[in-house]
Design a protein around this motif. Structure first.
Motif, PDB file in Angstrom:
ATOM      1  N   ASN A  47      55.548  19.850 -18.834  1.00  8.16           N
ATOM      2  CA  ASN A  47      55.252  20.285 -20.204  1.00  8.16           C
ATOM      3  C   ASN A  47      54.844  19.152 -21.119  1.00  8.16           C
ATOM      4  OD1 ASN A  47      55.983  23.041 -19.707  1.00  8.16           O
ATOM      5  ND2 ASN A  47      58.108  22.371 -19.681  1.00  8.16           N
ATOM      6  N   ASN A  48      54.746  17.938 -20.553  1.00 11.04           N
ATOM      7  CA  ASN A  48      54.533  16.788 -21.418  1.00 11.04           C
ATOM      8  C   ASN A  48      53.786  15.684 -20.663  1.00 11.04           C
ATOM      9  OD1 ASN A  48      54.785  15.052 -23.601  1.00 11.04           O
ATOM     10  ND2 ASN A  48      56.759  14.277 -22.913  1.00 11.04           N
ATOM     11  N   GLN A  50      52.344  12.238 -19.757  1.00 15.77           N
ATOM     12  CA  GLN A  50      52.890  10.928 -20.105  1.00 15.77           C
ATOM     13  C   GLN A  50      51.997   9.837 -19.536  1.00 15.77           C
ATOM     14  OE1 GLN A  50      57.046  10.429 -19.130  1.00 15.77           O
ATOM     15  NE2 GLN A  50      57.536  12.544 -19.650  1.00 15.77           N
TER      16      GLN A  50
END
Length: 153
Positions: A47-48, A50
């Motif tokens: 969900n993120n 990086q």
């Protein structure tokens, strides 16, 4: 299994058995090429997106070690690199549709595994086991900087 097996050994053996069954299932579903640390990276990036340093920090490893894992995942079409729109010097790591599909297969396996345990041992025992494991994780989560770390085995 010996009755007096150390708890840590028992936890490690149980995890190893689970992981072996999961990897066998994934291989049967067309995902025979996953590395031992891929699951950690999948969870980090789901969900993120990086950058490499963030992934390395979360895995408590050097950027060089994380780069080896990421390069393998890119080569196997699980991760892609994209320029960060806010900083052209940074490349963000994103999961590919192939990785997301694998995660769905793995999560279904997790649910089915727990369901089969409940059928064999009883739902109350599995619920109690889950509570104990969650407490063990909670007791060990905090690091020096207060950020939980995912660590490959």
């Amino acid at each position: 299994m010996q009755e007096n097996t150390d708890l840590g050994v028992l936890l490690n053996l149980a995890f190893g058995s689970f992981k072996e069954q999961l990897h066998q299932h994934l291989a049967e579903q067309g995902y025979a090429d996953i590395g031992s640390s891929f699951g950690y990276v999948f969870r980090l990036l789901k969900n993120n997106p990086q950058n490499l340093k963030q992934v390395a920090d979360s895995l408590a490893m050097t950027p060089q070690g994380a780069l080896k894992i990421i390069n393998d995942m890119v080569q196997k079409a699980y991760v892609q690199r994209e320029d960060d729109v806010n900083d052209a010097r940074v490349r963000l790591l994103h999961l590919t549709p192939r990785a997301l599909a694998l995660m769905e297969v793995a999560q279904a396996f997790h649910r089915e595994f727990e369901h089969r345990l409940s059928e064999r041992l009883g739902a109350s025992k599995v619920k109690a086991m889950r509570a104990v494991l969650e407490q063990i994780v909670a007791d060990g989560e905090a690091s020096a900087d207060g950020v939980p770390k995912l660590r490959p085995l």
